[in-house]
Enzyme design. Structure first.
Site, PDB file in Angstrom:
ATOM      1  N   ASP A 166       0.889  -1.164   0.000  1.00  0.00           N
ATOM      2  CA  ASP A 166       0.000   0.000   0.000  1.00  0.00           C
ATOM      3  C   ASP A 166       0.928   1.215   0.000  1.00  0.00           C
ATOM      4  O   ASP A 166       1.357   1.696   1.041  1.00  0.00           O
ATOM      5  CB  ASP A 166      -0.894  -0.018   1.240  1.00  0.00           C
ATOM      6  CG  ASP A 166      -1.844   1.171   1.296  1.00  0.00           C
ATOM      7  OD1 ASP A 166      -1.633   2.150   0.538  1.00  0.00           O
ATOM      8  OD2 ASP A 166      -2.785   1.142   2.109  1.00  0.00           O
ATOM      9  N   GLU A 268     -10.171  -3.179  15.213  1.00  0.00           N
ATOM     10  CA  GLU A 268      -9.085  -3.966  15.797  1.00  0.00           C
ATOM     11  C   GLU A 268      -8.628  -3.425  17.152  1.00  0.00           C
ATOM     12  O   GLU A 268      -7.849  -4.054  17.844  1.00  0.00           O
ATOM     13  CB  GLU A 268      -7.885  -4.090  14.845  1.00  0.00           C
ATOM     14  CG  GLU A 268      -8.218  -4.838  13.565  1.00  0.00           C
ATOM     15  CD  GLU A 268      -7.050  -4.959  12.620  1.00  0.00           C
ATOM     16  OE1 GLU A 268      -6.104  -4.138  12.708  1.00  0.00           O
ATOM     17  OE2 GLU A 268      -7.063  -5.877  11.791  1.00  0.00           O
ATOM     18  N   HIS A 417      -5.331   0.260   1.339  1.00  0.00           N
ATOM     19  CA  HIS A 417      -5.852  -1.066   1.712  1.00  0.00           C
ATOM     20  C   HIS A 417      -6.984  -0.951   2.729  1.00  0.00           C
ATOM     21  O   HIS A 417      -7.642  -1.947   3.019  1.00  0.00           O
ATOM     22  CB  HIS A 417      -4.728  -1.963   2.250  1.00  0.00           C
ATOM     23  CG  HIS A 417      -4.317  -1.682   3.653  1.00  0.00           C
ATOM     24  ND1 HIS A 417      -3.539  -0.583   4.019  1.00  0.00           N
ATOM     25  CD2 HIS A 417      -4.559  -2.335   4.811  1.00  0.00           C
ATOM     26  CE1 HIS A 417      -3.331  -0.606   5.314  1.00  0.00           C
ATOM     27  NE2 HIS A 417      -3.945  -1.660   5.825  1.00  0.00           N
TER      28      HIS A 417
END
Length: 536
Positions: A166, A268, A417
């Protein structure tokens, strides 16, 4: 906690004259001191040795299986029991410790005994002032199965390659570090969640005095290999395998660098670890790269996406599927598909109004503030259309002393990404141009390292009688950020309605935010030039 109230507080750190393995020459303090440190950050009390702020490989002893003997007034022997259970008790290795004087030798032996008696299930005071438990703060809030999968994922080179390739992400980090050499030269840096170690290598390129690369997954071993293969830089980098909530560092950091962003910025829940690292390791007024994050939101209209999601549930409308009527599950399946946030890149012309933003200042936010994020929404529709949900993206600021640089995931900007994310309503709402859209984006963290999202959008009355107030239509949905629909298509060709005007993108790279600005929140709330967006 102390082993007993009658004993002096346990010392955790001792400066030595020298230390050596039984079969090798001593590591002397002629150039810099050797430090012995008692640690309780990995589920057991250990004795470790370091020099020049780097732990000495192989010089670590589990106190539960080690013994200490006096060889003389200022010399002692520490030996470790063999782990081979098939043999009678034997000792596999040992080190000789040379103290600077008899008093230090006596204090070390007392501390050794006290640390051996510590009940680590109750926690121990670490040198940096925090508490480490066998179950760390991370373990207490994250489900073990989720953590296992998370660290397994990031322990694989193919996923690291995906992030390294990326080039928007990696190139922006590189530019932000190299363009701000003045912030890194001669400074101690901690790389939080170092992964492959690429950011640590960038920091070393920028002249960092020393970099501690903290990585909890098996990727730490690959990072060591990569760093060792770049010895000019690697001699100033120490890889430490462990969670930032648990590891101990020999010194404080002048700069934290990390890539803690997930989908919608907070997925996350690594931002919390970044904040914990700030509180544990960063010196007062130290720098964070990045230092600010913003979640941008705007209502969107995308009939194709809505039909695509709705059609997925048509399978459950079959009344004779091998003789079985599936229709009782149709409603549940329909809602299930709409509970998945959509991750893809979309045309910014799908936005129904200019975006608004929610700012998170990483220098100031508390970890607990990220457990629940509540954002009131207010937009003015630019076009009459059906609103199918809320589109979101984020950007982060590297607030360097020399150059300020933004990393953006905005629609229309080069795709990353992370893509963008859209929360799709199962019941769209209709709006007219100029009509006010209000609502709420409420995100609650859960123990699978993600968030449950509650979204409500409402269209207020518009036109004659609007001053009377009232809500014309409301639509709500509940989504799990952990279970997105990875559509990840490129923006589709899109023809604007005759009465729709294209929106200017949020040009975050052109927005100067200075340190003093961040101390005056009202400055962040001014409309952005040419965008119509507001920071709230």
């Amino acid at each position: 906690m102390e082993a007993s109230s009658g004993l002096k507080p346990k010392r955790s750190e001792f400066t030595l004259a020298a230390v050596s393995e039984l079969s090798s020459s001593p590591v002397s303090s002629s150039s810099s001191p050797v430090v012995a440190r008692f640690c309780a950050d990995r589920g057991a009390v250990e004795l470790r040795f370091s020099q020049d702020s780097k732990f000495i490989d192989g010089f670590d002893f589990n106190l539960g299986t080690s013994k200490l003997f006096k060889l003389g007034p200022v010399q002692s022997l520490c030996i470790s029991e063999s782990s081979d259970s098939n043999k009678e008790k034997s000792y596999s290795r040992g080190v000789t410790i040379q103290f600077r004087n008899e008093e230090e030798s006596g204090d070390f032996h007392s501390a050794f005994e006290q640390w051996q008696s510590v009940d680590i299930t109750q926690g121990t005071n670490l040198p940096n002032g925090t508490i480490s438990d066998v179950r760390s703060k991370f373990d207490n809030k994250i489900e073990p199965s989720s953590a296992k999968m998370y660290f397994h994922y990031y322990g694989q080179l193919l996923h690291q390659q995906n992030m390294l390739q990326d080039y928007v992400r990696t190139g922006t980090y590189y530019a932000a570090v190299i363009e701000n050499r003045a912030d890194f030269t001669g400074r101690v840096v901690v790389d939080v969640g170092a992964g492959s170690g690429i950011l640590s290598l960038f920091a070393a390129q920028a002249g960092a005095k020393h970099v501690y690369a903290v990585e909890a997954s098996e990727m730490a071993e690959y990072a060591r290999k990569l760093i060792a293969g770049n010895p000019t830089l690697g001699q100033r980098i120490t890889v430490i395998k462990g969670k930032v909530e648990e590891v101990e560092l020999p010194e404080k950091a002048d700069i934290l660098i990390s890539e803690p962003m997930g989908t919608l910025l907070v997925n996350e829940r690594m931002l919390e670890s970044y904040i914990i690292a700030r509180d544990r390791f960063l010196v007062p007024n130290g720098k964070m790269f990045p230092s600010v994050g913003r979640i941008h939101m705007a209502p969107f209209s995308d009939e194709y996406l809505f039909v695509e999601i709705a059609n997925k549930a048509l399978f459950w409308q079959q009344q004779n599927y091998y003789g079985v009527d599936l229709t009782p599950l149709y409603g549940s399946a329909f809602q299930g598909y709409f509970s998945q946030p959509v991750v893809d890149a979309f045309d910014p012309r799908l936005l129904v109004s200019p975006p608004m933003s929610h700012v998170i200042d990483f220098n100031e936010v508390k970890e607990e503030d990220l457990y629940e994020i509540d954002i009131p929404l207010k937009f003015i529709a630019s076009v009459g259309t059906r609103v199918h949900g809320l589109a979101c993206w984020f950007d982060v600021l590297f607030n360097g002393s020399s150059v300020q640089r933004w990393l953006t995931t905005a629609p229309g900007a080069p795709t990353t990404h992370w893509y963008q994310i859209r929360c799709v309503l199962s019941q769209p709402i209709y709006v007219m141009a100029g009509q006010e859209i209000t609502g709420r984006l409420h995100m609650i963290a859960h123990n699978a390292q993600s968030y449950t999202i509650y979204l409500t959008l409402s269209a207020k009355m518009w036109g004659p009688g609007a001053e009377q107030g009232g809500i014309l239509q409301t639509s709500s949905c509940k989504l799990d950020l952990k279970e997105p629909y990875y559509r990840m298509s490129q923006p589709q060709p899109y023809t604007m309605a005759q009465d729709q005007q294209p929106h200017q993108l949020l040009q975050v790279q052109d927005i100067p935010i200075h340190t003093e600005d961040l101390e005056e929140p009202e400055l962040l709330q001014q409309p952005l030039e040419n965008s119509g967006a507001q920071l709230q």
